[in-house]
Motif scaffolding. Structure first.
Motif, PDB file in Angstrom:
ATOM      1  N   GLY A 191     -16.012  59.411  45.677  1.00 46.68           N
ATOM      2  CA  GLY A 191     -16.607  60.059  44.510  1.00 46.68           C
ATOM      3  C   GLY A 191     -17.434  61.257  44.953  1.00 46.68           C
ATOM      4  N   THR A 192     -16.765  62.324  45.324  1.00 53.10           N
ATOM      5  CA  THR A 192     -17.371  63.443  46.040  1.00 53.10           C
ATOM      6  C   THR A 192     -18.652  63.976  45.398  1.00 53.10           C
ATOM      7  OG1 THR A 192     -15.129  64.045  46.717  1.00 53.10           O
ATOM      8  CG2 THR A 192     -16.869  65.672  47.099  1.00 53.10           C
ATOM      9  N   MET A 193     -18.573  64.465  44.175  1.00 52.64           N
ATOM     10  CA  MET A 193     -19.745  65.061  43.543  1.00 52.64           C
ATOM     11  C   MET A 193     -20.709  64.015  42.994  1.00 52.64           C
ATOM     12  SD  MET A 193     -19.104  68.082  44.316  1.00 52.64           S
ATOM     13  CE  MET A 193     -20.704  68.618  43.720  1.00 52.64           C
ATOM     14  N   GLN A 224      -5.754  62.001  42.104  1.00 47.08           N
ATOM     15  CA  GLN A 224      -6.931  62.583  41.488  1.00 47.08           C
ATOM     16  C   GLN A 224      -6.588  63.969  40.966  1.00 47.08           C
ATOM     17  OE1 GLN A 224      -8.861  62.055  45.258  1.00 47.08           O
ATOM     18  NE2 GLN A 224     -10.397  60.678  44.420  1.00 47.08           N
ATOM     19  N   VAL A 225      -7.325  64.426  39.973  1.00 45.52           N
ATOM     20  CA  VAL A 225      -7.155  65.783  39.462  1.00 45.52           C
ATOM     21  C   VAL A 225      -8.510  66.475  39.440  1.00 45.52           C
ATOM     22  CG1 VAL A 225      -5.119  65.256  38.062  1.00 45.52           C
ATOM     23  CG2 VAL A 225      -7.399  65.043  37.045  1.00 45.52           C
ATOM     24  N   SER A 226      -8.479  67.785  39.393  1.00 48.39           N
ATOM     25  CA  SER A 226      -9.717  68.559  39.364  1.00 48.39           C
ATOM     26  C   SER A 226     -10.600  68.122  38.196  1.00 48.39           C
ATOM     27  CB  SER A 226      -9.405  70.050  39.222  1.00 48.39           C
ATOM     28  OG  SER A 226      -8.779  70.555  40.371  1.00 48.39           O
ATOM     29  N   PHE A 227     -11.896  68.114  38.434  1.00 50.98           N
ATOM     30  CA  PHE A 227     -12.950  67.893  37.430  1.00 50.98           C
ATOM     31  C   PHE A 227     -13.072  66.463  36.909  1.00 50.98           C
ATOM     32  CE2 PHE A 227     -11.356  72.319  36.561  1.00 50.98           C
ATOM     33  CZ  PHE A 227     -12.408  72.982  37.168  1.00 50.98           C
ATOM     34  N   PHE A 228     -12.230  65.540  37.379  1.00 56.25           N
ATOM     35  CA  PHE A 228     -12.225  64.189  36.803  1.00 56.25           C
ATOM     36  C   PHE A 228     -12.842  63.177  37.750  1.00 56.25           C
ATOM     37  CE2 PHE A 228      -9.576  60.235  35.853  1.00 56.25           C
ATOM     38  CZ  PHE A 228     -10.396  59.823  34.819  1.00 56.25           C
ATOM     39  N   ASN A 229     -13.748  62.353  37.222  1.00 53.22           N
ATOM     40  CA  ASN A 229     -14.359  61.271  37.986  1.00 53.22           C
ATOM     41  C   ASN A 229     -13.526  59.997  37.804  1.00 53.22           C
ATOM     42  OD1 ASN A 229     -15.656  61.832  35.311  1.00 53.22           O
ATOM     43  ND2 ASN A 229     -16.436  59.752  35.597  1.00 53.22           N
ATOM     44  N   GLY A 230     -12.428  59.972  38.550  1.00 58.35           N
ATOM     45  CA  GLY A 230     -11.529  58.834  38.463  1.00 58.35           C
ATOM     46  C   GLY A 230     -10.173  59.211  39.012  1.00 58.35           C
ATOM     47  N   PHE A 231      -9.130  58.455  38.611  1.00 57.19           N
ATOM     48  CA  PHE A 231      -7.779  58.728  39.100  1.00 57.19           C
ATOM     49  C   PHE A 231      -6.770  58.260  38.073  1.00 57.19           C
ATOM     50  CE2 PHE A 231      -9.063  54.568  40.691  1.00 57.19           C
ATOM     51  CZ  PHE A 231      -7.980  53.756  40.384  1.00 57.19           C
ATOM     52  N   LEU A 232      -5.512  58.626  38.305  1.00 54.43           N
ATOM     53  CA  LEU A 232      -4.430  58.278  37.388  1.00 54.43           C
ATOM     54  C   LEU A 232      -3.310  57.578  38.138  1.00 54.43           C
ATOM     55  CD1 LEU A 232      -5.444  61.497  36.732  1.00 54.43           C
ATOM     56  CD2 LEU A 232      -4.347  60.844  34.593  1.00 54.43           C
ATOM     57  N   ASP A 263     -13.751  72.872  42.493  1.00 52.66           N
ATOM     58  CA  ASP A 263     -13.239  72.173  41.309  1.00 52.66           C
ATOM     59  C   ASP A 263     -13.091  70.667  41.503  1.00 52.66           C
ATOM     60  OD1 ASP A 263     -13.154  74.655  40.172  1.00 52.66           O
ATOM     61  OD2 ASP A 263     -10.987  74.735  39.894  1.00 52.66           O
ATOM     62  N   SER A 264     -13.596  70.150  42.620  1.00 58.58           N
ATOM     63  CA  SER A 264     -13.515  68.707  42.849  1.00 58.58           C
ATOM     64  C   SER A 264     -14.540  67.988  41.987  1.00 58.58           C
ATOM     65  CB  SER A 264     -13.821  68.372  44.315  1.00 58.58           C
ATOM     66  OG  SER A 264     -12.899  68.971  45.184  1.00 58.58           O
ATOM     67  N   ARG A 265     -14.217  66.796  41.556  1.00 60.74           N
ATOM     68  CA  ARG A 265     -15.226  65.831  41.108  1.00 60.74           C
ATOM     69  C   ARG A 265     -15.135  64.662  42.074  1.00 60.74           C
ATOM     70  NH1 ARG A 265     -18.490  64.724  36.319  1.00 60.74           N
ATOM     71  NH2 ARG A 265     -19.911  63.087  37.049  1.00 60.74           N
ATOM     72  N   HIS A 266     -13.940  64.083  42.146  1.00 55.94           N
ATOM     73  CA  HIS A 266     -13.657  63.061  43.155  1.00 55.94           C
ATOM     74  C   HIS A 266     -12.525  63.569  44.030  1.00 55.94           C
ATOM     75  CE1 HIS A 266     -15.513  59.408  40.820  1.00 55.94           C
ATOM     76  NE2 HIS A 266     -16.359  60.392  41.040  1.00 55.94           N
ATOM     77  N   LYS A 292      -7.928  55.642  35.161  1.00 52.96           N
ATOM     78  CA  LYS A 292      -9.160  54.947  35.525  1.00 52.96           C
ATOM     79  C   LYS A 292     -10.310  55.951  35.596  1.00 52.96           C
ATOM     80  CE  LYS A 292     -12.160  51.945  37.037  1.00 52.96           C
ATOM     81  NZ  LYS A 292     -12.755  50.945  36.112  1.00 52.96           N
ATOM     82  N   THR A 293     -11.286  55.765  34.720  1.00 53.35           N
ATOM     83  CA  THR A 293     -12.499  56.572  34.753  1.00 53.35           C
ATOM     84  C   THR A 293     -13.565  55.805  35.520  1.00 53.35           C
ATOM     85  OG1 THR A 293     -11.984  57.553  32.610  1.00 53.35           O
ATOM     86  CG2 THR A 293     -14.253  57.753  33.393  1.00 53.35           C
ATOM     87  N   LEU A 294     -14.112  56.426  36.540  1.00 54.69           N
ATOM     88  CA  LEU A 294     -15.141  55.791  37.353  1.00 54.69           C
ATOM     89  C   LEU A 294     -16.521  56.279  36.921  1.00 54.69           C
ATOM     90  CD1 LEU A 294     -13.277  55.924  40.774  1.00 54.69           C
ATOM     91  CD2 LEU A 294     -14.086  53.847  39.629  1.00 54.69           C
ATOM     92  N   PRO A 295     -17.564  55.544  37.277  1.00 61.83           N
ATOM     93  CA  PRO A 295     -18.912  55.892  36.819  1.00 61.83           C
ATOM     94  C   PRO A 295     -19.357  57.289  37.248  1.00 61.83           C
ATOM     95  CG  PRO A 295     -18.870  53.661  37.702  1.00 61.83           C
ATOM     96  CD  PRO A 295     -17.545  54.268  38.040  1.00 61.83           C
ATOM     97  N   LYS A 296     -20.142  57.904  36.384  1.00 63.10           N
ATOM     98  CA  LYS A 296     -20.766  59.180  36.714  1.00 63.10           C
ATOM     99  C   LYS A 296     -22.136  58.924  37.315  1.00 63.10           C
ATOM    100  CE  LYS A 296     -18.594  61.667  32.856  1.00 63.10           C
ATOM    101  NZ  LYS A 296     -18.855  62.461  31.616  1.00 63.10           N
ATOM    102  N   ASN A 297     -22.507  59.755  38.241  1.00 59.54           N
ATOM    103  CA  ASN A 297     -23.867  59.710  38.781  1.00 59.54           C
ATOM    104  C   ASN A 297     -24.751  60.530  37.845  1.00 59.54           C
ATOM    105  OD1 ASN A 297     -26.265  60.123  40.220  1.00 59.54           O
ATOM    106  ND2 ASN A 297     -25.225  60.292  42.186  1.00 59.54           N
TER     107      ASN A 297
END
Length: 415
Positions: A330-332, A272-280, A311-314, A293-298
């Motif tokens: 999906g933290t945030m 995971q990287v900062s600010f991104f809702n997903g992973f690489l 700076d977390s999203r996930h 992989k982009t995961l759904p946003k709430n």
């Protein structure tokens, strides 16, 4: 010496050797039988660690006070202006207004002690699980201790000294420093390779500033993966994801690698990287990012990046033992989900309150996430993607680790 006497002595020696071998085996079996597999849950704002079952209903077995020396540590901090400034800075930034008393935890090989990194106290301590007393204390370089990793044989623990830009490696039984290595800015996650030969450290840079727009990305510092020899602590290589992200058109992505997990054969890294809702997905052999992989946003999640914690999203990713499923916190966005590794299709979005970590149950069947916003730990079945259990723990659980304690353990006698 007579032949008869020689034969007698030989038979006696053989019998003694057999007895010694049998005794050693029995002792080893007794030692193994005397331990119980559990999970440690670090309640960061409480200064406690809950011990829960590693499978089944994940029931709580006991609780450990990881700051029994709080009065002494606070006296030292209050007497040193620099330490006090850093202590307050941790409280008012990464701590979200709270002190950070436990980040990471592991058990010693004999299951008698818990080794804990304590961010606000800038140290690592070993706590006797029977008495609750501190065995040893190791002050880290700088002013904050962060994530740890334990070697496959359980004898060494690596801790990120985040403000010092280095990782320090300790003997897990004695607390003796074995060596250290420098990293990028703010070392975070550490991973030992399964053969114990290498340590991977992910430096995430500055995560407490308000300069979160991609145009200010350069202000976040030196963010990179540092790989070192786990014996000599000499650098083997560094990996800066900036160039790899730019190569696939992701110039606005942060290159701060957060939690990460290897595939079982360690040929692929998911991170995971900062600010991104997903992973690489990163292929080690070709040195390139192969899938995103982009995961759904709430919809309820604010789009203001400055409101996202550190700076977390996930923040939190794990993989089942067979390597077929990933589990993402999906933290945030307040959910956790299981993702098929082949198709990258996510399963049900399991509602969770600020899930901050993801790991795997003792039997490998479930993904375990810490719900830091609800003070509970939740298990999600890797096969179905559905929630199967939850258990209440202490204030703001974060790291969850598999561990061992003495059989029949219910908590320190002095606790």
């Amino acid at each position: 010496m007579s032949v008869l006497r020689s034969r007698h002595l030989f038979s006696l020696a053989a019998a003694l050797a057999l007895t010694a071998g049998t005794t050693a085996t029995a002792v080893a079996q007794d030692t193994a039988a005397a331990l119980r597999e559990v999970m440690f849950v670090g309640n960061n704002w409480d200064g406690t660690a809950d011990v829960i079952e590693s499978t089944g209903d994940f029931a709580r077995l006991g609780r450990v006070d990881v700051i029994p020396d709080k009065a002494q540590r606070m006296a030292e901090i209050n007497a040193d202006p620099i330490k006090w400034i850093y202590f307050m800075a941790i409280r008012n930034s990464v701590g979200e207004g709270h002190d950070q008393f436990v980040d990471d935890m592991y058990s010693t090989p004999d299951g008698r002690s818990m080794v804990v990194s304590r961010p606000s106290f800038a140290d690592v301590v070993s706590i006797d699980l029977t008495t609750g007393r501190i065995n040893w204390r190791f002050p880290v370089a700088g002013y904050r201790a962060d994530h740890m990793a334990v070697s496959p044989d359980g004898t060494r623990v690596a801790v990120s000294a985040s403000t010092a830009g280095k990782v320090q490696v300790l003997d897990i039984v004695t607390g003796r420093g074995l060596g250290e290595f420098t990293t990028g800015d703010k070392p975070h996650e550490n991973i030992f390779t399964k053969d114990g030969k290498y340590i991977w450290d992910m430096a995430i840079g500055e995560v407490n500033t308000a300069l979160d727009d991609p145009v200010w990305d350069w202000t976040k510092g030196d963010r990179r993966i540092t790989v070192v020899d786990a014996t000599t602590f000499k650098q083997v290589k560094t990996i800066d994801m900036r160039g790899r992200l730019d190569a696939i058109g992701l110039k606005d992505f942060s290159d701060a690698v957060r939690p990460a997990v290897f595939s079982p054969d360690e040929s692929t890294l998911y991170f995971q990287v900062s600010f991104f809702n997903g992973f690489l997905e990163y292929d080690l052999a070709t040195d390139r990012i192969t899938r995103v992989k982009t995961l759904p946003k709430n919809p309820a999640t604010s789009t203001d990046r400055t409101t996202w914690v550190n700076d977390s999203r996930h923040h939190g990713i794990s993989m089942n033992p067979s390597g077929t499923k990933l589990c993402v916190a999906g933290t945030m966005d307040d959910y956790a989900t299981v993702v098929d590794r082949t198709t990258l299709q996510e399963g049900p979005l399991v509602t969770a309150s600020k899930p901050y970590w993801a790991t795997v149950s003792g039997d490998g069947r479930d993904c375990i996430v810490s719900e830091s916003g609800a003070d509970r730990v939740t298990a999600i079945d890797f096969a179905t993607g559905e929630k199967v259990a939850s258990v209440q723990v202490g204030d703001h659980p974060q790291r969850v680790r598999l561990a061992h304690v003495p059989a029949g353990w219910t908590g320190p006698s002095a606790g």
